[in-house]
Scaffold this motif. Structure first.
Motif: not given
Length: 277
Positions: A240-261
């Motif tokens: 994440t950047d200084s604003e706590g943001r992260w983006a994926w611009t070519w994700a699938p339209k249905d749900a994905v599971k993501i890990d955070f650490g």
């Protein structure tokens, strides 16, 4: 320790090294040149200090007679081997060999056999039906011992020359397009497995603390999709950047599971497989 004196002279004694190796053959007993041999070596002595000789950055190729060698090896207690060749069923991930095979590897007399499999091919197209070049087609789930990948050509064609029979998954990725995923049953005389990729979707994430303030530097890693761990090694993982943001611009339209650490001097945060859309 702060009062230890540096000696004027120090002798570092090397242990006697050894050569290990073997031969890779096909089912007819003929040597296979150009096999990529992956190795990991360990011993109780190494483990006591938390070490192993995992040669991640080294690949040993078999010669014209199917032979591979590694010299200057210290005394070892266990050997793990992975074999990879585009024309044979490959298992590039490391697997512990038996005690019998280990003794033969130490004596350079080990014979490893690679089998021919079934070819699987297909074509990848974009939303307009045009071929997608340089897409990555991945066989197997994350951490699967037989996980391998190929790229599509200019006409969008891909081909695995030799796969093992049975069930597996194919994942297709290309930056800018949503991934594709197919469960397949590899068998003889298979029809082409084609993929029609859709336009990518933007998945935005913002990580904040209990006080509502953004948290920078959080590791964000796509993990699972449609019940399968096939996203872990995508190039979109990051922080994440200084604003706590992260983006994926070519994700699938249905749900994905993501890990955070997040690691730090005091706190450690880990959230595994949080579903997001």
């Amino acid at each position: 320790a702060g009062n230890d004196l540096v000696p004027a002279e120090f002798t570092f004694a090397y242990e006697q090294g050894h050569t290990i190796g073997g031969v890779v053959q096909n089912e007819q007993g003929k040597p296979i040149p150009g096999v990529q041999v992956h190795l990991s070596l360990s011993s109780q002595k190494f483990e006591q200090v938390g070490m192993c000789l995992a040669l991640w950055d080294r690949v040993f190729l078999t010669d014209a007679k199917g032979r591979w060698r590694l010299g200057h090896v210290p005394p070892i207690d266990s050997i793990s081997v992975g074999l990879e060749h585009p024309d044979y069923i490959s298992a590039p991930d490391l697997a512990l060999v038996s005690a019998v095979t280990q003794r033969k590897i130490k004596a350079c007399t080990a014979v490893m056999v690679m089998k021919k499999g079934v070819p699987v091919s297909g074509r990848v197209t974009d939303p307009a039906g045009k071929p997608v070049a340089n897409a990555t087609v991945i066989l197997g789930k994350y951490y699967s011992p037989n996980r391998i990948s190929v790229s599509t050509d200019k006409q969008g064609h891909y081909r695995f020359a030799s796969l093992a029979l049975g069930g597996t998954v194919l994942t297709v990725t290309r930056s800018g397009l949503a991934p594709g995923l197919r469960s397949i049953n590899v068998q003889a005389a298979m029809k082409p497995i084609d993929f029609h990729l859709e336009k990518g979707n933007t998945l935005r994430v913002r990580v904040v603390g209990r006080d509502g303030k953004p948290i920078a530097g959080v590791f964000v890693t796509p993990d699972s999709w449609r019940g399968k761990r096939v996203l872990c090694d995508l190039e979109v993982k990051g922080r994440t950047d200084s604003e706590g943001r992260w983006a994926w611009t070519w994700a699938p339209k249905d749900a994905v599971k993501i890990d955070f650490g997040l690691t730090g001097h005091v706190n450690y945060m880990s959230i595994r497989q949080l579903p997001l859309v």
